[in-house]
Every structure is written in structure tokens, then in C-alpha cells.
Design a protein around this motif. Structure first.
Motif, PDB file in Angstrom:
ATOM      1  N   MET A 161     -20.873  66.992 -15.135  1.00 58.80           N
ATOM      2  CA  MET A 161     -21.573  66.563 -16.335  1.00 58.80           C
ATOM      3  C   MET A 161     -20.817  65.385 -16.937  1.00 58.80           C
ATOM      4  N   ARG A 162     -21.537  64.344 -17.348  1.00 55.16           N
ATOM      5  CA  ARG A 162     -20.936  63.166 -17.949  1.00 55.16           C
ATOM      6  C   ARG A 162     -20.566  63.419 -19.403  1.00 55.16           C
ATOM      7  N   ASN A 163     -19.781  62.525 -19.956  1.00 45.31           N
ATOM      8  CA  ASN A 163     -19.450  62.543 -21.376  1.00 45.31           C
ATOM      9  C   ASN A 163     -20.752  62.507 -22.171  1.00 45.31           C
ATOM     10  N   SER A 164     -20.866  63.335 -23.206  1.00 41.35           N
ATOM     11  CA  SER A 164     -22.121  63.422 -23.966  1.00 41.35           C
ATOM     12  C   SER A 164     -22.477  62.110 -24.653  1.00 41.35           C
ATOM     13  N   ARG A 191     -41.367  66.712 -18.450  1.00 41.79           N
ATOM     14  CA  ARG A 191     -40.708  67.708 -17.583  1.00 41.79           C
ATOM     15  C   ARG A 191     -39.409  67.132 -17.010  1.00 41.79           C
ATOM     16  N   ARG A 192     -39.445  65.865 -16.606  1.00 51.19           N
ATOM     17  CA  ARG A 192     -38.255  65.226 -16.052  1.00 51.19           C
ATOM     18  C   ARG A 192     -37.118  65.194 -17.074  1.00 51.19           C
ATOM     19  N   ARG A 193     -37.442  64.905 -18.321  1.00 54.52           N
ATOM     20  CA  ARG A 193     -36.412  64.858 -19.380  1.00 54.52           C
ATOM     21  C   ARG A 193     -35.781  66.243 -19.592  1.00 54.52           C
ATOM     22  N   PHE A 194     -36.619  67.274 -19.613  1.00 54.25           N
ATOM     23  CA  PHE A 194     -36.097  68.630 -19.786  1.00 54.25           C
ATOM     24  C   PHE A 194     -35.259  69.051 -18.577  1.00 54.25           C
ATOM     25  N   GLN A 195     -35.707  68.699 -17.394  1.00 52.08           N
ATOM     26  CA  GLN A 195     -34.937  69.046 -16.196  1.00 52.08           C
ATOM     27  C   GLN A 195     -33.583  68.353 -16.195  1.00 52.08           C
ATOM     28  N   GLU A 196     -33.531  67.120 -16.689  1.00 49.39           N
ATOM     29  CA  GLU A 196     -32.247  66.422 -16.820  1.00 49.39           C
ATOM     30  C   GLU A 196     -31.321  67.203 -17.756  1.00 49.39           C
ATOM     31  N   ALA A 197     -31.864  67.667 -18.869  1.00 48.91           N
ATOM     32  CA  ALA A 197     -31.057  68.448 -19.809  1.00 48.91           C
ATOM     33  C   ALA A 197     -30.605  69.758 -19.182  1.00 48.91           C
ATOM     34  N   ASP A 198     -31.491  70.407 -18.443  1.00 47.22           N
ATOM     35  CA  ASP A 198     -31.136  71.667 -17.785  1.00 47.22           C
ATOM     36  C   ASP A 198     -29.983  71.483 -16.800  1.00 47.22           C
ATOM     37  N   ARG A 199     -29.906  70.306 -16.191  1.00 49.74           N
ATOM     38  CA  ARG A 199     -28.813  70.004 -15.254  1.00 49.74           C
ATOM     39  C   ARG A 199     -27.553  69.502 -15.968  1.00 49.74           C
ATOM     40  N   GLY A 200     -27.640  69.260 -17.269  1.00 55.24           N
ATOM     41  CA  GLY A 200     -26.500  68.719 -18.006  1.00 55.24           C
ATOM     42  C   GLY A 200     -26.431  67.208 -17.969  1.00 55.24           C
ATOM     43  N   GLY A 249     -21.963  77.628 -21.801  1.00 51.06           N
ATOM     44  CA  GLY A 249     -21.647  76.708 -20.727  1.00 51.06           C
ATOM     45  C   GLY A 249     -22.416  75.401 -20.800  1.00 51.06           C
ATOM     46  N   LYS A 250     -23.379  75.317 -21.698  1.00 53.30           N
ATOM     47  CA  LYS A 250     -24.215  74.124 -21.812  1.00 53.30           C
ATOM     48  C   LYS A 250     -24.132  73.566 -23.225  1.00 53.30           C
ATOM     49  N   ASP A 251     -24.215  72.277 -23.304  1.00 55.69           N
ATOM     50  CA  ASP A 251     -24.316  71.626 -24.601  1.00 55.69           C
ATOM     51  C   ASP A 251     -25.518  70.694 -24.588  1.00 55.69           C
ATOM     52  N   SER A 252     -26.465  70.985 -23.707  1.00 54.72           N
ATOM     53  CA  SER A 252     -27.604  70.100 -23.488  1.00 54.72           C
ATOM     54  C   SER A 252     -28.693  70.240 -24.542  1.00 54.72           C
TER      55      SER A 252
END
Length: 141
Positions: A1-4, A32-41, A80-83
Motif C-alpha cells: 500500500m502506498r503512502n496515503s 466500481r473501479r474506484r471502490f475496488q481500488e480502495a478495497d485493495r488499499g 488493517g485498512k485505512d481505505s
């Protein structure tokens, strides 16, 4: 995961969050793509504090299953997530709220969410045409 600070960030409207939690076909490909990006961090989705309130209300009215708000809370509280981040209503936001035209966006929750996107200077993931028409924010759908 990259720096926020480097991650693409968005604000999500309530219906978009609900449809994501339900894995609904009503969610656009781009959203959907934006949410999937968040789900992956790989992205951050800010959600107005209004959204979990609306979800509870919609569950109480029998419009969505109880699993939706429960899943949302579990997603936000996943250590474990901050997305997914909750954006609170602040005094500063109440001043921004006044800039959201009630003639264009009449519903209170929608105005609060639009004001949140404007305040954070982030694109808003929304299907709502009225919000797309407001020049105060960029919208994604």
C-alpha cells in the motif's frame, strides 16, 4: 500500500456505498473501479457521517437488508485498512453547506454529502444527476 498522501481519494454518495456493499450491478463500471481500488488499499474513499445514518434509516424502512450497514461498519472499523474514512460534520462544513444550492440539490443528506466533497476538494462518486449538474464539485460515475 502506498503512502496515503499519494493515493487517489474520493467522497462516495450513500447509494454508491450501499451498491458497493451489496455488489450491485447498479454501480457503474467507473464507480466500481474506484471502490475496488480502495478495497485493495490503492485509493481512499471518504464517506460523510451522513451515510451510515442514512443506511440505518433505510434498513429501518425495509429498503435495504441489515447486512449492508453492518458490513459497512465492519469495513470502516477494519484495523488493517485505512481505505474508508468517515468525514465528520464540522463547523467549517456547515459554512460550506451554505454554498450548495438548495434549488439544485434539495435533499438534506445529498447537500451534506456534496458539501463534504466540496470541502475536501475531492471528486464525488454519485449517480445523482442533480449533483453532477452542480459546478461546485467534480463527480464520478
Amino acid at each position: 500500500m502506498r503512502n496515503s498522501n499519494e493515493l487517489p481519494s474520493y467522497v462516495a454518495d450513500t447509494h454508491a456505498v450501499i451498491w458497493h456493499m451489496m455488489d450491485s450491478a447498479r454501480l457503474s463500471t467507473e464507480a466500481r473501479r474506484r471502490f475496488q481500488e480502495a478495497d485493495r488499499g490503492d485509493a481512499i474513499i471518504y464517506v460523510s457521517v451522513m451515510t451510515p445514518i442514512e443506511m440505518t434509516y433505510l434498513f429501518e424502512k425495509g429498503k435495504i437488508p441489515e447486512t449492508v450497514p453492518l458490513q459497512f461498519h465492519a469495513t470502516v472499523e477494519d484495523t488493517g485498512k485505512d481505505s474508508y474514512r468517515i468525514s465528520e460534520i464540522s463547523y467549517e462544513l456547515t459554512k460550506i453547506f451554505r454554498e450548495v444550492p438548495a434549488s439544485l440539490i434539495p435533499e438534506l443528506p445529498d447537500r451534506i454529502i456534496a458539501a463534504t466533497a466540496h470541502h475536501l476538494n475531492l471528486p464525488l462518486i454519485t449517480k445523482d444527476r442533480r449533483i453532477h449538474d452542480w459546478k461546485g464539485i467534480t463527480s464520478v460515475w
